[in-house]
Design an enzyme around this catalytic site. Structure first.
Site, short mmCIF file in Angstrom:
data_model
loop_
_atom_site.label_atom_id
_atom_site.label_comp_id
_atom_site.label_asym_id
_atom_site.label_seq_id
_atom_site.Cartn_x
_atom_site.Cartn_y
_atom_site.Cartn_z
N ARG A 235 5.48 0.04 -1.75
CA ARG A 235 5.53 1.40 -2.29
C ARG A 235 4.41 1.68 -3.29
O ARG A 235 3.81 2.76 -3.26
CB ARG A 235 6.91 1.67 -2.89
CG ARG A 235 8.01 1.81 -1.84
CD ARG A 235 9.36 2.00 -2.48
NE ARG A 235 9.73 0.84 -3.29
CZ ARG A 235 10.76 0.82 -4.14
NH1 ARG A 235 11.50 1.90 -4.32
NH2 ARG A 235 11.04 -0.27 -4.82
N ASN B 134 12.59 3.12 -0.31
CA ASN B 134 13.13 2.07 0.56
C ASN B 134 14.46 2.54 1.12
O ASN B 134 15.23 3.23 0.44
CB ASN B 134 13.39 0.79 -0.24
CG ASN B 134 12.12 0.00 -0.53
OD1 ASN B 134 11.08 0.23 0.10
ND2 ASN B 134 12.20 -0.92 -1.47
#
Length: 789
Positions: A18, A36
């Site tokens: 990320r 996620n």
């Protein structure tokens, strides 16, 4: 331009994925968010500048090119969204707890940046043994659930301090959402205790901290139990012969070689030969044990690896190990923390109970190990590293299944009895567990059941089909049968060597409908389709079915399992079936091997064999190795570990042959075998080799040359059988599997000979050739049959 929804699948959680997305989005002027979830990573994107029409295209290209080192992208799926997103920034959102379809990254060795920090006296993590970031550190060993968030790991009990929390929350920091993030102010601690559990103050050993104190105990010849990432090790100075011998006695591991850990490659190169390829593999994030050709360095204790031509080395893979070995210019023994054949200890209390009789002190810490993960073992054979044990650094990274397996039900393959691992099949991928060990040991069997339950919850896997070995006495088979009956699940029983064949096919991405290959499958033994014990097999088949088209001539195993532990029984049976014992005793009365056999209870054993009592017949390749090794008294009267005689026989042969990549010895240089193609299946008969071998013994030939001639003769016979069967059945691809093909000398001669004939050869690449790969094969066979149903 409209916005897009981008789904990224693969190993993309807990690896700095990320933050990479956040960085790329900002650099490309993109707006949206990332999070996620149970399927991987979900991104929503739109260009900040509506006129920048290819910004998202550039983003996807850079994401693949700049993927974090521990990540693995399986797919990037793009879907247009209606209109534009209501946002003026790009942000990282919290995880979404949806159904699990993503993977867990394996534990990874300390990265260079973290290593530099623990060596820097000005850094706040100086000498901190739990330093990590998104590029390194524990994963599988500490996780309890997915998504991989701190609350789902054993780090949940350690609240982060303000400085660690700031790193964790900063997308520009390499510790952004590094779930095990910690420092000396807020994280786990390490301490040293004696065998009664009393903490030893470092000052007692004139040391600044517990790790330095532990190092000084090791230098003084003590044995330490050390809690690592996936379990405990027993460590000692590998150059101290008396200490290594003491460890062998305490651990009841009398001959099996010990693994070694060295500070750096320079230390390793003093004791073993090291190619550039092997050096790169040792330095990889997985940091496995690698079998290397040993040098004759007299400073290494001979008790480390008796009767071996190789040494198993690894580099430090955690900050604790780096700190422990910082001052060591020689290796440490670093073997699993257990009694022989038991599972490795993972809990502090368990270690004090089980290891206090083995170690002189224990180096403990308070970060719980959730999942036991042994060290992985690899070996370079035929020019490529190949796994012998798949565990830390590799499991549970999923393996993509070959074309044709896109739509399969959820399958659980339970593996074999020895070197067990199990396999979850779902979403066109196989999740192979870490090496779990031999299920005939009660503690290992309990750990196996617990790990099965954990994986089921971890991956939200609900098996619709169970796959097991056909052998009714395997613990895994009995468990699978009871499970299927209890839950009303379909049970698929898979023949042992067919599973080996399917495993090597899947390991080479062989498509479901690509047609049959000729499998050459040599191992200890497995239950055959005809109810006898197989182990030297030539199978024509694919995932769906396999036909036995050739095999080694079966021989008696006097005493059943005792013949596996006592190789002289195999030798006696083969001599009795090749001319008769009286012939050999009369023809070679002065040979040492004859005198050794005469000292055994021959009449009792021969009578049992003649009456067929507890004397199964087997075509086992492993037992043939044992019989030949017994002529040279390798392994003694009773073996102390599985495969010992064969391993020592290979070590002898390698003194003459070494690595044989790229060259094929002449067939006449090996002992003779007979090939009988007048029967079905064809037979490869070792009977002719015995006269040649005993003649060499009578003429005082060196044991190493005898071992080499056996290897060359067997390899030449396999090549000839493979060539003729391939022609008879019009196949051009052959696949090698089974534990016998972890013998580098045999493997390389066979592969070279087959390739010289223009045949394609498939070898294992990601899963072991031994029974550690069985579950993958079982799962693929079950999936193929389910697809056809």
């Amino acid at each position: 331009m409209s916005a897009e929804r981008i789904r990224v699948r693969g190993l993309v959680q807990g690896v700095g994925f990320r933050p990479t997305i956040w960085r790329l989005a900002h650099e490309l002027g993109l707006l949206g968010d990332v999070r996620n979830d149970g399927e991987g990573v979900l991104i929503r994107l739109q260009p900040g500048d509506p006129n920048d029409t290819d910004a998202i295209e550039r983003f996807c290209a850079r994401l693949r090119a700049e993927c974090p080192p521990l990540a693995r992208i399986e797919a990037i799926e793009r879907t247009p969204l209606d209109g534009r997103l209501d946002t003026t920034a790009f942000v990282i959102l919290g995880s979404d707890n949806s159904d699990i379809h993503t993977g867990i990254v394996a534990d990874a060795a300390t990265c260079p940046a973290c290593l530099a920090e623990i060596r820097d006296p000005t850094n706040r993590r100086y000498r901190y043994p739990f330093t990590n970031c998104t590029h390194c550190g524990p994963r599988l060993s500490i996780v309890r659930a997915i998504p991989y968030d701190r609350a789902h790991t054993s780090m949940a009990i350690f609240p982060m301090c303000a400085r660690c929390r700031a790193e964790y929350a900063d997308p520009g920091d390499r510790r952004f959402h590094a779930q095990p993030n910690a420092c000396p102010d807020c994280g786990p601690r390490v301490w040293l205790v004696d065998t009664e559990g009393r903490e030893i103050a470092p000052a007692e050993l004139d040391a600044a901290d517990a790790i330095t104190a532990a190092s000084r105990l090791l230098a003084a010849g003590r044995i330490l139990a050390i809690k690592g990432i996936g379990g405990f090790h027993l460590a000692c100075d590998a150059t101290n012969s008396a200490t290594v011998a003491t460890l062998r006695q305490r651990k009841r591991r009398f001959a099996k070689p010990f693994a070694l850990m060295a500070r750096d490659l320079d230390v390793i190169e003093r004791y073993a030969r090291l190619s550039d390829q092997e050096a790169e593999w040792l330095r990889s994030p997985a940091a496995p044990i690698l079998l290397l050709e040993r040098r004759d360095d007299p400073t290494l204790a001979p008790e480390v690896a008796p009767a071996q031509s190789s040494l198993g080395f690894m580099l430090p893979y955690s900050p604790l190990h780096h700190l422990l070995l910082a001052d060591w210019d020689r290796p440490l023994v670093m073997t699993s923390g257990n009694l022989s054949d038991e599972p490795q200890c993972i809990d502090n209390a368990e270690a004090l109970d089980r290891l206090s009789g083995l170690a002189d002190a224990l180096l403990l810490h308070d970060r719980d190990i959730v999942n036991r993960v042994d060290d992985s073992v690899w070996r370079v054979m035929d020019g490529q590293p190949r796994p012998l044990r798949r565990a830390r650094g590799y499991a549970p990274a999923p393996l993509r299944l070959p074309p044709g397996f896109e739509s399969t039900p959820q399958i659980l393959a339970l593996g074999g009895e020895l070197k067990n691992s199990f396999c979850l099949i779902r979403d066109a991928e196989a999740i192979l567990s870490q090496h779990l060990g031999d299920l005939e040991e009660a503690r290992t069997a309990r750990a196996y059941r617990a790990t099965l339950a954990l994986y089921g919850e971890l991956f939200q896997h609900r098996a619709e089909i169970l796959a097991v070995d056909r052998h009714p006495d395997y613990h895994s088979t009995q468990l699978g049968r009871a499970w299927a009956e209890r839950e009303g699940l379909r049970l698929i029983e898979v023949q042992h060597h067919h599973a080996h064949l399917a495993a090597v096919l899947a390991d080479n991405d062989w498509p479901l409908d690509a047609g049959p290959v000729l499998g050459i499958l040599f191992d200890g033994l497995g239950l055959g389709e005809d109810g006898t014990l197989w182990g030297g097999e030539f199978l024509l088949g694919d995932y769906r079915s396999a036909q036995r088209v050739g095999h080694l001539t079966p021989a008696a195993l006097p005493g059943g399992t005792r013949a596996i532990r006592e190789p002289w029984r195999n030798l006696l049976a083969r001599l009795d079936e090749t001319g008769g014992w009286e012939y050999w005793r009369a023809r070679y009365p002065g040979l040492e091997v004859i005198r050794r056999l005469e000292a055994k209870p021959l009449n009792v054993v021969r009578n049992l064999t003649a009456r067929g009592l507890n004397t199964p017949r087997s075509s086992s390749g492993g037992r043939l190795f044992d019989a030949v090794a017994a002529t040279l008294n390798l392994g003694g009267d009773t073996l102390s570990y599985e495969g010992q005689a064969a391993i020592e026989l290979e070590a002898l042969a390698s003194q003459v042959l070494g690595a044989l990549e790229g060259r094929t010895p002449a067939p006449e240089s090996g002992y003779p075998f007979a090939l009988d193609d007048s029967v079905r299946p064809w037979r490869l008969d070792p009977a002719p080799l015995w006269e040649a071998l005993f003649c060499d013994l009578a003429h005082g030939e060196e044991p190493a040359r005898i071992a080499a001639r056996f290897h060359l003769g067997l390899a030449s016979a396999i090549v000839e059988m493979g060539k003729r069967l391939a022609r008879a059945f019009a196949v051009e691809t052959l696949a090698l599997s089974g534990g016998v093909f972890q013998n580098r000398v045999l493997l390389e001669v066979v592969v070279s000979g087959l390739r010289d004939l223009g045949l394609k050869v498939l070898l294992h690449r990601q899963v072991p050739a031994n029974d550690g790969g069985l579950a993958l094969g079982q799962g693929c066979i079950a999936a193929a049959r389910a697809t056809d149903a």
